[in-house]
Design a protein around this motif. Structure first.
Motif, PDB file in Angstrom:
ATOM      1  N   LEU A 218       0.828  -1.198   0.000  1.00  0.00           N
ATOM      2  CA  LEU A 218       0.000   0.000   0.000  1.00  0.00           C
ATOM      3  C   LEU A 218       0.862   1.249   0.000  1.00  0.00           C
ATOM      4  N   CYS A 219       0.441   2.181  -0.790  1.00  0.00           N
ATOM      5  CA  CYS A 219       1.074   3.497  -0.832  1.00  0.00           C
ATOM      6  C   CYS A 219       0.081   4.499  -0.247  1.00  0.00           C
ATOM      7  N   ALA A 220       0.588   5.431   0.538  1.00  0.00           N
ATOM      8  CA  ALA A 220      -0.264   6.469   1.109  1.00  0.00           C
ATOM      9  C   ALA A 220       0.393   7.818   0.907  1.00  0.00           C
ATOM     10  N   SER A 221      -0.397   8.813   0.568  1.00  0.00           N
ATOM     11  CA  SER A 221       0.160  10.153   0.449  1.00  0.00           C
ATOM     12  C   SER A 221      -0.459  11.059   1.503  1.00  0.00           C
ATOM     13  N   SER A 222       0.300  12.053   1.857  1.00  0.00           N
ATOM     14  CA  SER A 222      -0.172  13.026   2.841  1.00  0.00           C
ATOM     15  C   SER A 222       0.354  14.396   2.461  1.00  0.00           C
ATOM     16  N   GLY A 223      -0.158  15.395   3.201  1.00  0.00           N
ATOM     17  CA  GLY A 223       0.061  16.765   2.749  1.00  0.00           C
ATOM     18  C   GLY A 223       1.367  17.398   3.140  1.00  0.00           C
ATOM     19  N   GLY A 224       2.313  16.610   3.665  1.00  0.00           N
ATOM     20  CA  GLY A 224       3.599  17.189   3.985  1.00  0.00           C
ATOM     21  C   GLY A 224       3.743  17.536   5.444  1.00  0.00           C
ATOM     22  N   LEU A 225       4.975  17.511   5.934  1.00  0.00           N
ATOM     23  CA  LEU A 225       5.248  17.659   7.348  1.00  0.00           C
ATOM     24  C   LEU A 225       5.187  19.106   7.814  1.00  0.00           C
ATOM     25  N   ALA A 226       5.139  20.032   6.898  1.00  0.00           N
ATOM     26  CA  ALA A 226       5.066  21.443   7.293  1.00  0.00           C
ATOM     27  C   ALA A 226       3.713  22.041   6.984  1.00  0.00           C
ATOM     28  N   GLY A 227       2.737  21.200   6.799  1.00  0.00           N
ATOM     29  CA  GLY A 227       1.445  21.690   6.344  1.00  0.00           C
ATOM     30  C   GLY A 227       0.355  21.692   7.375  1.00  0.00           C
ATOM     31  N   GLY A 228       0.687  21.637   8.674  1.00  0.00           N
ATOM     32  CA  GLY A 228      -0.362  21.633   9.679  1.00  0.00           C
ATOM     33  C   GLY A 228      -0.826  20.238  10.017  1.00  0.00           C
ATOM     34  N   ILE A 229      -1.628  20.140  11.059  1.00  0.00           N
ATOM     35  CA  ILE A 229      -2.026  18.851  11.597  1.00  0.00           C
ATOM     36  C   ILE A 229      -2.800  18.024  10.576  1.00  0.00           C
ATOM     37  N   SER A 230      -3.663  18.643   9.808  1.00  0.00           N
ATOM     38  CA  SER A 230      -4.460  17.879   8.848  1.00  0.00           C
ATOM     39  C   SER A 230      -3.578  17.220   7.802  1.00  0.00           C
ATOM     40  N   SER A 231      -2.364  17.732   7.609  1.00  0.00           N
ATOM     41  CA  SER A 231      -1.464  17.136   6.635  1.00  0.00           C
ATOM     42  C   SER A 231      -0.941  15.788   7.097  1.00  0.00           C
ATOM     43  N   TYR A 232      -1.179  15.432   8.366  1.00  0.00           N
ATOM     44  CA  TYR A 232      -0.752  14.135   8.862  1.00  0.00           C
ATOM     45  C   TYR A 232      -1.689  13.013   8.425  1.00  0.00           C
ATOM     46  N   GLU A 233      -2.832  13.355   7.910  1.00  0.00           N
ATOM     47  CA  GLU A 233      -3.778  12.336   7.476  1.00  0.00           C
ATOM     48  C   GLU A 233      -3.245  11.684   6.211  1.00  0.00           C
ATOM     49  N   GLN A 234      -3.189  10.354   6.228  1.00  0.00           N
ATOM     50  CA  GLN A 234      -2.684   9.629   5.078  1.00  0.00           C
ATOM     51  C   GLN A 234      -3.850   9.055   4.283  1.00  0.00           C
ATOM     52  N   TYR A 235      -3.746   9.200   2.973  1.00  0.00           N
ATOM     53  CA  TYR A 235      -4.767   8.681   2.076  1.00  0.00           C
ATOM     54  C   TYR A 235      -4.138   7.585   1.224  1.00  0.00           C
ATOM     55  N   PHE A 236      -4.790   6.446   1.211  1.00  0.00           N
ATOM     56  CA  PHE A 236      -4.212   5.249   0.623  1.00  0.00           C
ATOM     57  C   PHE A 236      -4.680   4.975  -0.797  1.00  0.00           C
ATOM     58  N   GLY A 237      -3.786   4.363  -1.549  1.00  0.00           N
ATOM     59  CA  GLY A 237      -4.135   3.852  -2.857  1.00  0.00           C
ATOM     60  C   GLY A 237      -4.734   2.472  -2.733  1.00  0.00           C
ATOM     61  N   PRO A 238      -5.128   1.876  -3.855  1.00  0.00           N
ATOM     62  CA  PRO A 238      -5.789   0.563  -3.839  1.00  0.00           C
ATOM     63  C   PRO A 238      -4.843  -0.598  -3.579  1.00  0.00           C
ATOM     64  N   GLY A 239      -3.535  -0.336  -3.688  1.00  0.00           N
ATOM     65  CA  GLY A 239      -2.562  -1.387  -3.400  1.00  0.00           C
ATOM     66  C   GLY A 239      -2.149  -2.198  -4.606  1.00  0.00           C
ATOM     67  N   THR A 240      -0.986  -2.833  -4.455  1.00  0.00           N
ATOM     68  CA  THR A 240      -0.489  -3.801  -5.435  1.00  0.00           C
ATOM     69  C   THR A 240      -0.340  -5.126  -4.719  1.00  0.00           C
ATOM     70  N   ARG A 241      -1.009  -6.144  -5.248  1.00  0.00           N
ATOM     71  CA  ARG A 241      -0.882  -7.468  -4.621  1.00  0.00           C
ATOM     72  C   ARG A 241       0.252  -8.217  -5.302  1.00  0.00           C
ATOM     73  N   LEU A 242       1.298  -8.486  -4.516  1.00  0.00           N
ATOM     74  CA  LEU A 242       2.483  -9.177  -5.016  1.00  0.00           C
ATOM     75  C   LEU A 242       2.457 -10.621  -4.534  1.00  0.00           C
ATOM     76  N   THR A 243       2.625 -11.529  -5.469  1.00  0.00           N
ATOM     77  CA  THR A 243       2.733 -12.952  -5.140  1.00  0.00           C
ATOM     78  C   THR A 243       4.106 -13.428  -5.569  1.00  0.00           C
ATOM     79  N   VAL A 244       4.836 -14.016  -4.642  1.00  0.00           N
ATOM     80  CA  VAL A 244       6.168 -14.561  -4.937  1.00  0.00           C
ATOM     81  C   VAL A 244       6.085 -16.077  -4.872  1.00  0.00           C
ATOM     82  N   THR A 245       6.476 -16.727  -5.966  1.00  0.00           N
ATOM     83  CA  THR A 245       6.385 -18.195  -6.022  1.00  0.00           C
ATOM     84  C   THR A 245       7.771 -18.834  -6.079  1.00  0.00           C
TER      85      THR A 245
END
Lengths: 113, 117
Positions: free
Chosen positions: B90-117
């Motif tokens: 999963l990858c998550a993006s957020s608004g940056g560390l200098a952008g105020g408290i609301s910038s700490y909220e992380q929003y996630f992508g749908p993910g990549t399912r990796l299978t190793v055989t």
């Protein structure tokens, strides 16, 4: 080190019942942030709420409410009048200044019609 | 506003191979975090990138590496794949560390399912 515990692995309720998901956290820091996320079967984590350590005011958003108690290091989540669409895995998470989110193991909620 | 996107959706690799996963952050966000989620578990923090620099790392070996580009998109590279690397990434993006408290909220992508055989 930070730690998040969600003691309830799975919960099943019948539609329209109220349900509370428990979250207990550990941290030595005085400033921290708590979050709840929902993960439906599609897999994408959906942000529900953020709470700051210096703000213990409870919050209500529609059928959702959150109870934050620093004295017991708990941040519990209640769904009122649950619906089938609420079925998902719910994660509680802890973060320091937006870095290094620590997630709990999750609680799988099944709402039966 | 464009949300977080990840590619590919699914991937199957053989043990010992290398893999690159990609993430485009939500518009306006300059911080990207990567997580590994094994089946039935909560996401585990791998690392975070802020303005193209690594800004925190979880308990993952050096064969997990990453990059962030000037447009804030990011890559996760895993070398010498092991069977235990099979997971949802999963990858998550957020608004940056200098952008105020609301910038700490992380929003996630749908993910990549990796299978190793």
């Amino acid at each position: 080190a930070q730690k998040v515990t969600q003691a309830q692995t799975e919960i099943s309720v019948v539609e329209k019942e109220d349900v509370t998901l428990d979250c207990v956290y550990e941290t030595r820091d005085t400033t921290y942030y708590l979050f709840w996320y929902k993960q439906p079967p599609s897999g994408e984590l959906v942000f529900l709420i953020r709470r700051n350590s210096f703000d213990e005011q409870n919050e209500i958003s529609g059928r959702y409410s959150w109870n934050f108690q620093k004295s017991t290091s708990s941040f519990n989540f209640t769904i009122t009048a649950s619906q089938v669409v609420d079925s998902a895995v719910y994660f509680c998470a802890l973060s320091l200044y937006g870095q290094n989110f620590v997630f709990g193991p999750g609680t799988r909620l099944s709402v039966l019609p | 506003e464009t949300g977080v996107t990840q590619s590919p959706t699914h991937l199957i690799k053989t043990r010992g191979q290398q893999v690159t996963l990609r993430c485009s952050s939500q518009s306006g966000h300059n911080t990207v975090s990567w997580y590994q989620q094994a089946l039935g578990q909560g996401p585990q923090f791998i690392f975070q990138y802020y303005r193209e620099e690594e800004n925190g790392r979880g308990n993952f070996p050096p064969r997990f590496s990453g990059l962030q580009f000037p447009n804030y998109s990011s890559e996760l590279n895993v070398n010498a794949l092991e069977l235990d690397d099979s997971a949802l990434y999963l990858c998550a993006s957020s608004g940056g560390l200098a952008g105020g408290i609301s910038s700490y909220e992380q929003y996630f992508g749908p993910g990549t399912r990796l299978t190793v055989t």
